[in-house]
Design a protein around this motif. Structure first.
Motif, PDB file in Angstrom:
ATOM      1  N   GLN A  54     -52.495  71.354 104.495  1.00  0.00           N
ATOM      2  CA  GLN A  54     -52.326  72.778 104.783  1.00  0.00           C
ATOM      3  C   GLN A  54     -51.675  73.007 106.153  1.00  0.00           C
ATOM      4  O   GLN A  54     -52.273  73.628 107.042  1.00  0.00           O
ATOM      5  CB  GLN A  54     -53.665  73.499 104.676  1.00  0.00           C
ATOM      6  N   PRO A  55     -50.456  72.521 106.322  1.00  0.00           N
ATOM      7  CA  PRO A  55     -49.806  72.644 107.629  1.00  0.00           C
ATOM      8  C   PRO A  55     -49.443  74.085 107.963  1.00  0.00           C
ATOM      9  O   PRO A  55     -49.157  74.893 107.078  1.00  0.00           O
ATOM     10  CB  PRO A  55     -48.544  71.791 107.466  1.00  0.00           C
ATOM     11  N   ASP A  56     -49.455  74.374 109.249  1.00  0.00           N
ATOM     12  CA  ASP A  56     -49.018  75.676 109.739  1.00  0.00           C
ATOM     13  C   ASP A  56     -47.497  75.722 109.851  1.00  0.00           C
ATOM     14  O   ASP A  56     -46.903  76.796 109.895  1.00  0.00           O
ATOM     15  CB  ASP A  56     -49.636  75.946 111.117  1.00  0.00           C
ATOM     16  N   LEU A  57     -46.890  74.547 109.927  1.00  0.00           N
ATOM     17  CA  LEU A  57     -45.449  74.427 110.091  1.00  0.00           C
ATOM     18  C   LEU A  57     -45.014  73.090 109.502  1.00  0.00           C
ATOM     19  O   LEU A  57     -45.761  72.112 109.566  1.00  0.00           O
ATOM     20  CB  LEU A  57     -45.085  74.473 111.582  1.00  0.00           C
ATOM     21  N   VAL A  58     -43.804  73.067 108.951  1.00  0.00           N
ATOM     22  CA  VAL A  58     -43.210  71.820 108.458  1.00  0.00           C
ATOM     23  C   VAL A  58     -41.908  71.596 109.213  1.00  0.00           C
ATOM     24  O   VAL A  58     -41.046  72.476 109.260  1.00  0.00           O
ATOM     25  CB  VAL A  58     -42.951  71.881 106.935  1.00  0.00           C
ATOM     26  N   VAL A  59     -41.783  70.424 109.825  1.00  0.00           N
ATOM     27  CA  VAL A  59     -40.566  70.042 110.544  1.00  0.00           C
ATOM     28  C   VAL A  59     -39.785  69.079 109.658  1.00  0.00           C
ATOM     29  O   VAL A  59     -40.343  68.108 109.152  1.00  0.00           O
ATOM     30  CB  VAL A  59     -40.906  69.370 111.895  1.00  0.00           C
ATOM     31  N   VAL A  60     -38.514  69.373 109.475  1.00  0.00           N
ATOM     32  CA  VAL A  60     -37.640  68.504 108.685  1.00  0.00           C
ATOM     33  C   VAL A  60     -36.579  67.931 109.618  1.00  0.00           C
ATOM     34  O   VAL A  60     -35.924  68.672 110.358  1.00  0.00           O
ATOM     35  CB  VAL A  60     -36.971  69.277 107.524  1.00  0.00           C
ATOM     36  N   GLY A  61     -36.441  66.614 109.585  1.00  0.00           N
ATOM     37  CA  GLY A  61     -35.429  65.954 110.402  1.00  0.00           C
ATOM     38  C   GLY A  61     -34.033  66.315 109.934  1.00  0.00           C
ATOM     39  O   GLY A  61     -33.756  66.357 108.735  1.00  0.00           O
ATOM     40  N   LEU A  62     -33.165  66.585 110.883  1.00  0.00           N
ATOM     41  CA  LEU A  62     -31.787  66.961 110.586  1.00  0.00           C
ATOM     42  C   LEU A  62     -30.873  65.809 111.003  1.00  0.00           C
ATOM     43  O   LEU A  62     -30.687  65.560 112.200  1.00  0.00           O
ATOM     44  CB  LEU A  62     -31.439  68.238 111.356  1.00  0.00           C
ATOM     45  N   PRO A  63     -30.322  65.084 110.030  1.00  0.00           N
ATOM     46  CA  PRO A  63     -29.465  63.940 110.360  1.00  0.00           C
ATOM     47  C   PRO A  63     -28.088  64.399 110.844  1.00  0.00           C
ATOM     48  O   PRO A  63     -27.333  65.009 110.098  1.00  0.00           O
ATOM     49  CB  PRO A  63     -29.366  63.178 109.036  1.00  0.00           C
ATOM     50  N   LEU A  64     -27.816  64.129 112.090  1.00  0.00           N
ATOM     51  CA  LEU A  64     -26.538  64.494 112.699  1.00  0.00           C
ATOM     52  C   LEU A  64     -25.799  63.233 113.121  1.00  0.00           C
ATOM     53  O   LEU A  64     -26.409  62.184 113.335  1.00  0.00           O
ATOM     54  CB  LEU A  64     -26.773  65.377 113.928  1.00  0.00           C
ATOM     55  N   ASN A  65     -24.489  63.349 113.258  1.00  0.00           N
ATOM     56  CA  ASN A  65     -23.705  62.259 113.823  1.00  0.00           C
ATOM     57  C   ASN A  65     -24.042  62.138 115.306  1.00  0.00           C
ATOM     58  O   ASN A  65     -24.588  63.061 115.912  1.00  0.00           O
ATOM     59  CB  ASN A  65     -22.206  62.535 113.642  1.00  0.00           C
ATOM     60  N   MET A  66     -23.682  61.016 115.900  1.00  0.00           N
ATOM     61  CA  MET A  66     -24.006  60.789 117.309  1.00  0.00           C
ATOM     62  C   MET A  66     -23.393  61.843 118.231  1.00  0.00           C
ATOM     63  O   MET A  66     -23.949  62.146 119.279  1.00  0.00           O
ATOM     64  CB  MET A  66     -23.576  59.387 117.746  1.00  0.00           C
ATOM     65  N   ASP A  67     -22.266  62.434 117.829  1.00  0.00           N
ATOM     66  CA  ASP A  67     -21.641  63.474 118.656  1.00  0.00           C
ATOM     67  C   ASP A  67     -22.241  64.859 118.396  1.00  0.00           C
ATOM     68  O   ASP A  67     -21.779  65.859 118.940  1.00  0.00           O
ATOM     69  CB  ASP A  67     -20.125  63.490 118.453  1.00  0.00           C
TER      70      ASP A  67
END
Length: 140
Positions: A54-67
């Motif tokens: 029952q999380p209050d928030l969900v964080v999703v990783g955002l895959p970005l390039n190194m730049d």
């Protein structure tokens, strides 16, 4: 204000790592990984973990390039985050996840050698690192 329970996901097309964290301590721990088929998980398994924690928030990783630019996987991760919100009504935050998998692999290898590098463990550990990074960004 009560400290929030926060769940994090490390999105991937074949495996999605999951971790849980507590805002009070700013720490996270790996939970599990879910198999995915071209980025689509078994939504019943996702629902089960959401109901359990029952999380209050969900964080999703955002895959970005190194730049910092986006890549094709970035849009898939955004879509996954949007589906989490749409299906379950959870509040979503996105977090830059550059190098989280590399760091997770190094940490696991240091603790157990090659046998510790099982894909599911790496993805769940990556999710924990993504969440800890999110905590750091919130409270700098």
């Amino acid at each position: 204000m009560n400290p929030r329970t926060i769940l994090a996901f490390d999105f991937g097309t074949r495996s999605i790592g999951c971790a849980i964290g507590q805002e009070l301590t700013g720490s996270a721990r790996p939970l599990q990984s879910f198999k995915a088929n071209d980025g689509v998980p078994d939504w019943q398994q996702i629902e089960k973990v959401l109901r359990e924690w029952q999380p209050d928030l969900v964080v999703v990783g955002l895959p970005l390039n190194m730049d910092g630019s986006e890549q094709p996987l970035t849009q898939q991760a955004r879509k996954f985050a949007n589906r989490l919100h749409g299906r379950f009504g959870v509040q979503i935050a996105l977090q830059d996840e550059r190098l989280s998998t590399v760091e997770a692999r190094a940490h696991l290898f240091a603790g157990g050698g090659y046998r510790a590098l099982e894909k599911g463990r790496v993805d769940a550990a990556s999710a924990a690192l993504i969440l800890e990074s999110w905590f750091e960004n919130q409270y700098r």
